[in-house]
Design an enzyme around this catalytic site. Structure first.
Site, mmCIF file in Angstrom:
data_model
loop_
_atom_site.group_PDB
_atom_site.id
_atom_site.type_symbol
_atom_site.label_atom_id
_atom_site.label_comp_id
_atom_site.label_asym_id
_atom_site.label_seq_id
_atom_site.Cartn_x
_atom_site.Cartn_y
_atom_site.Cartn_z
ATOM 1 N N SER A 79 0.840 -1.197 0.000
ATOM 2 C CA SER A 79 0.000 0.000 0.000
ATOM 3 C C SER A 79 0.873 1.244 0.000
ATOM 4 O O SER A 79 1.999 1.232 0.514
ATOM 5 C CB SER A 79 -0.897 0.029 1.235
ATOM 6 O OG SER A 79 -0.126 0.323 2.398
ATOM 7 N N ASP A 80 0.350 2.330 -0.593
ATOM 8 C CA ASP A 80 0.943 3.619 -0.282
ATOM 9 C C ASP A 80 0.710 3.851 1.203
ATOM 10 O O ASP A 80 -0.193 3.266 1.817
ATOM 11 C CB ASP A 80 0.312 4.722 -1.126
ATOM 12 C CG ASP A 80 1.210 5.953 -1.226
ATOM 13 O OD1 ASP A 80 2.155 6.075 -0.428
ATOM 14 O OD2 ASP A 80 0.964 6.794 -2.110
ATOM 15 N N TRP A 81 1.522 4.689 1.809
ATOM 16 C CA TRP A 81 1.516 4.846 3.262
ATOM 17 C C TRP A 81 0.191 5.466 3.703
ATOM 18 O O TRP A 81 -0.076 6.634 3.465
ATOM 19 C CB TRP A 81 2.709 5.682 3.691
ATOM 20 C CG TRP A 81 3.935 4.893 4.044
ATOM 21 C CD1 TRP A 81 4.659 5.002 5.194
ATOM 22 C CD2 TRP A 81 4.584 3.865 3.265
ATOM 23 N NE1 TRP A 81 5.707 4.113 5.187
ATOM 24 C CE2 TRP A 81 5.689 3.399 4.018
ATOM 25 C CE3 TRP A 81 4.334 3.282 2.026
ATOM 26 C CZ2 TRP A 81 6.534 2.396 3.573
ATOM 27 C CZ3 TRP A 81 5.179 2.283 1.567
ATOM 28 C CH2 TRP A 81 6.264 1.845 2.340
ATOM 29 N N GLY A 82 -0.647 4.649 4.349
ATOM 30 C CA GLY A 82 -1.942 5.101 4.810
ATOM 31 C C GLY A 82 -3.050 4.957 3.780
ATOM 32 O O GLY A 82 -4.133 5.530 3.950
#
Length: 755
Positions: free
Chosen positions: A229-232
């Site tokens: 995932s992208d962060w968050g």
């Protein structure tokens, strides 16, 4: 050969769930009792951002020193596969030295609008150029035993509401533009990881978009690695895992792990799905550790010089009346605070703590250039400052030439927000006015991550686009300004004259949480070339201190049937007096009118360096896919039949050579036939046309609109058009054709679909 199944069987449910998220911002979890180590990740499209204890993902806290190379906006302007592989390898070497296993990058998102705040981190508005450069970047990094993370998959084309916005994209556009920017890189370079985007696509978050992450990325393209995932970016963890997103970053304090374990226990998630994700993660973890080099190190000075060479290959000479290159005998007024405080990289998560920064003033002193420096404006303010402007004008008037160092301050473009206009700050515009009144020989050097408007371009002698040139930006600029090397970069994006001319102007950044990609496939130069809108500087544009002649275009065949490759070749001659590089561009123009298409599309390129008087034979290949359009109804790439024009150019608006080519394409598919099917749609195939003629011959005299169908040259455009768009049911209304005969016609047409 490790026995993954046995290792997975030894893991508890909680351990398996825990492996699917990070331990902290940049590290995965280790399972020491089973000998499963952790891996370390780092930002790094153009330089590493390895942090110590104070970790974050937006570049707020300091990171360890690393080489800061030019950002992707500049890198793409080199059009150099070799340079991108060298940069990737250098990142891999530095990652090995820092004990890192995966570098987050490159970014291959399409530049849909020049307003996107993160455009500096993306390559191009063209998917072919973007995907080929991304593949080279990945190959370079992974050649050093360090994984890449191709990002942000997919349609992360704005920062406005980026974590919630729904990108509504029709299927053909998604395939031909936005997915195509990733496809070649995945298939040819096999990144160890792919990072999913924050946004939604057609309703579903990318982090839980099964069609994107599994059906297309894995099943169609053959991706073998891990989706992170992208962060968050995670919305719902269990649906994300089911969709094919294995690793969530950063650490969600155990809550997501518990959700996964609970879903398995309650029967809402098949444990086989979790096991499949764990196996992919284990393969990545051990692949990274097996490739780890002990005592790894890198040469900081060698990497600084590589950054310098890449930067000068990437900078674009947009305009020049002969003022450049400068000579050592000229007195130069260097004006603008960017000369001493260069903006050499973008803001946000990719911010690099450079090993050192070489300014233009330092580089000019090193070469003993004759110059005076005046501040001209303050980077940290936008308001005009008349005393600074007057000092600059005075200095310019006493010099032989003025070099204005201008650009966008970091606060004007960054990750996290988009720009609202294309203008330089007001103090810089006022400075241009003051200096050009005092000095007719004025050169503008730009530091920016994306296009700007230039209503002042006609008042200056030369414009050198430096983009965000990395830590050696000053030396690279000096090399080009004084002709140590010839400029050779070419734009990987169109520079518009005004914001209103841009393709997405009416659809950017959308309404609320919905953005409609209403421009469809007409992104970037496809839009400008098709509408005939004159850009400020076109895609592929870039000047040189030399000149190049193009000749002897040849095709390996005059007819192409979609089998194998078609070779396109031509001669390029350096007709100037210095060694220089040229970027040769191959475009295809589809004349078949099968579906709406752009005036032309980039289908190949090559960068060649030639000595004065030297000629090189350039060969580029076209394959079936290059001629195809995506048929969304049938979910397949289709090859049209008819004439294409092969074009060789120095830019999208500077076509030097062209030749027509006949293509023998796919048979037109049989449409779904009912009483509302149009006659014109049935005339695209020989067999349906034959059946129509057999059934309608006796009523042709009643309906002049059937002349075209019957092969009669009536010459009546109105009748031909009416016949083309006539539904079958209307035959009953306008002639003696009966409902019973219509049923028989439909039956015979339907029989053509039988095997």
């Amino acid at each position: 050969m490790r026995d993954w199944q046995t290792l997975i069987e030894q893991m508890t449910l909680e351990e398996k769930a825990g492996l699917c998220s990070g331990e902290n911002f940049w590290r995965t979890k280790a399972i020491e009792r089973l000998g499963i180590p952790a891996i370390n990740l780092s930002d790094g499209p153009h330089g590493l951002r390895a942090q110590g204890e104070e970790q974050d993902h937006l570049g707020v806290n300091d990171s360890k020193p690393a080489t800061c190379f030019p950002t992707a906006a500049g890198l793409a302007s080199s059009w150099s596969i070799e340079r991108l592989e060298q940069l990737g390898a250098a990142l891999g070497d530095e990652a090995q030295a820092e004990g890192l296993h995966v570098v987050l990058g490159p970014g291959a998102n399409i530049k849909r609008s020049p307003l996107c705040g993160r455009n500096f981190e993306y390559f191009s508005e063209d998917p072919l150029l973007s995907s080929h450069l991304a593949a080279a970047h990945i190959r370079g990094t992974q050649s050093r035993g360090v994984g890449s993370s191709l990002k942000h998959f997919v349609a992360n084309n704005q920062e406005h509401r980026r974590m919630s916005v729904d990108a509504r994209i029709d299927e053909r556009t998604l395939r031909e533009i936005y997915l195509a920017s990733f496809e070649h890189a995945v298939k040819q370079a096999q990144p160890w990881t792919v990072m999913c985007a924050y946004n939604r696509v057609n309703g579903d978050y990318c982090s839980e978009h099964r069609r994107l992450l599994t059906d297309i990325l894995r099943d169609e393209w053959g991706f073998e690695g891990v989706v992170v995932s992208d962060w968050g970016a995670v919305n719902e963890r269990v649906p994300g895992l089911e969709a094919g997103m294995e690793l969530e970053m950063p650490a969600p304090i155990g809550e997501r792990d518990a959700q996964i374990a609970a879903a398995v226990r309650e029967g809402r998630l098949e444990e086989a799905v979790l096991d499949r994700a764990v196996e992919r993660l284990l393969r990545l973890i051990f692949q990274a550790h097996d490739a780890r080099l002990e005592q790894a190190h890198f040469d900081t000075e060698a990497h600084h010089q590589l950054a310098r060479h890449i930067a000068r290959d990437s900078m674009v000479l947009l305009q020049n009346d002969g003022t450049l290159p400068l000579t050592d005998t000229q007195r130069v007024a260097v004006i603008g605070e960017f000369a001493e405080r260069p903006r050499y990289q973008g803001g946000g998560s990719s911010h690099v703590n450079a090993t050192r920064v070489e300014t233009l003033l330092e580089a000019l002193k090193t070469r003993n250039a004759s110059f005076d420096y005046t501040k001209g404006f303050e980077i940290d303010r936008d308001a005009p400052d008349q005393p600074l402007e007057q000092d600059a004008a005075t200095a310019a008037s006493h010099a032989d030439v003025a070099v204005l160092c201008l650009g966008l301050p970091e606060r004007h473009e960054s990750e996290g927000y988009d720009r609202t206009h294309l203008n330089l700050p007001a103090n810089q515009l006022a400075l241009i006015e003051a200096v050009t009144r005092a000095q007719p020989n004025t050169v503008v050097v730009l530091a920016n991550g994306s296009p700007i408007a230039m209503p002042w371009a006609g008042r200056v002698s030369a414009i050198l686009e430096g983009y965000l040139g990395g830590q050696a930006v000053g030396a690279a600029l000096a090399d080009l300004l004084y002709g140590e090397v010839s400029p050779s970069g070419k734009l990987a994006e169109t520079f518009p004259r005004r914001l209103e001319d841009t393709p997405a102007y009416l659809n950017f950044p959308g309404e609320g949480d919905v953005v409609r990609y209403g421009e469809g496939i007409f992104v970037g130069y496809r839009h400008y070339d098709t509408l005939g809108t004159e850009p400020l500087f076109p895609f592929g544009h870039g000047l040189s201190y030399s000149r190049f002649d193009y000749a002897n275009l040849a095709l390996s065949a005059s007819v192409y049937d979609g089998q194998g490759a078609l070779t396109v070749s031509c001669d390029i001659t350096n007709s100037g007096e210095i060694e220089a590089s040229e970027i040769v561009q191959l475009y295809l123009s589809d004349r078949t009118q099968t579906v709406p298409v752009a005036e032309q599309t980039l289908r190949g390129f090559d960068r060649v360096t030639l000595a004065p008087g030297e000629t090189a034979r350039i060969e580029l290949s076209l394959t079936r896919r290059d001629f195809c359009w995506y048929d969304a109804e049938r979910a397949e790439w289709r090859l049209p039949t008819g004439t294409f024009e092969v074009r060789i150019g120095a830019s999208s608006r500077d076509i030097r050579l062209s030749r027509c080519l006949e293509v023998q394409g796919d048979e037109t598919p049989l449409p779904d036939i009912d009483r509302n099917t149009l006659l014109g749609d049935l005339q695209r195939r020989d067999d349906t046309t034959r059946v129509l003629r057999e059934h309608l011959a006796d009523i042709a005299d009643e309906l002049p609109m059937l002349n075209g169908l019957m092969g009669r040259s009536g010459g009546d455009d109105l009748m031909d058009a009416m016949g083309h768009y006539l539904p079958l049911r209307a035959l009953v209304s306008f002639s003696s054709f009966t409902e019973a005969r219509l049923e028989t016609l439909l039956k015979d047409l339907g029989a053509l679909a039988s095997p």
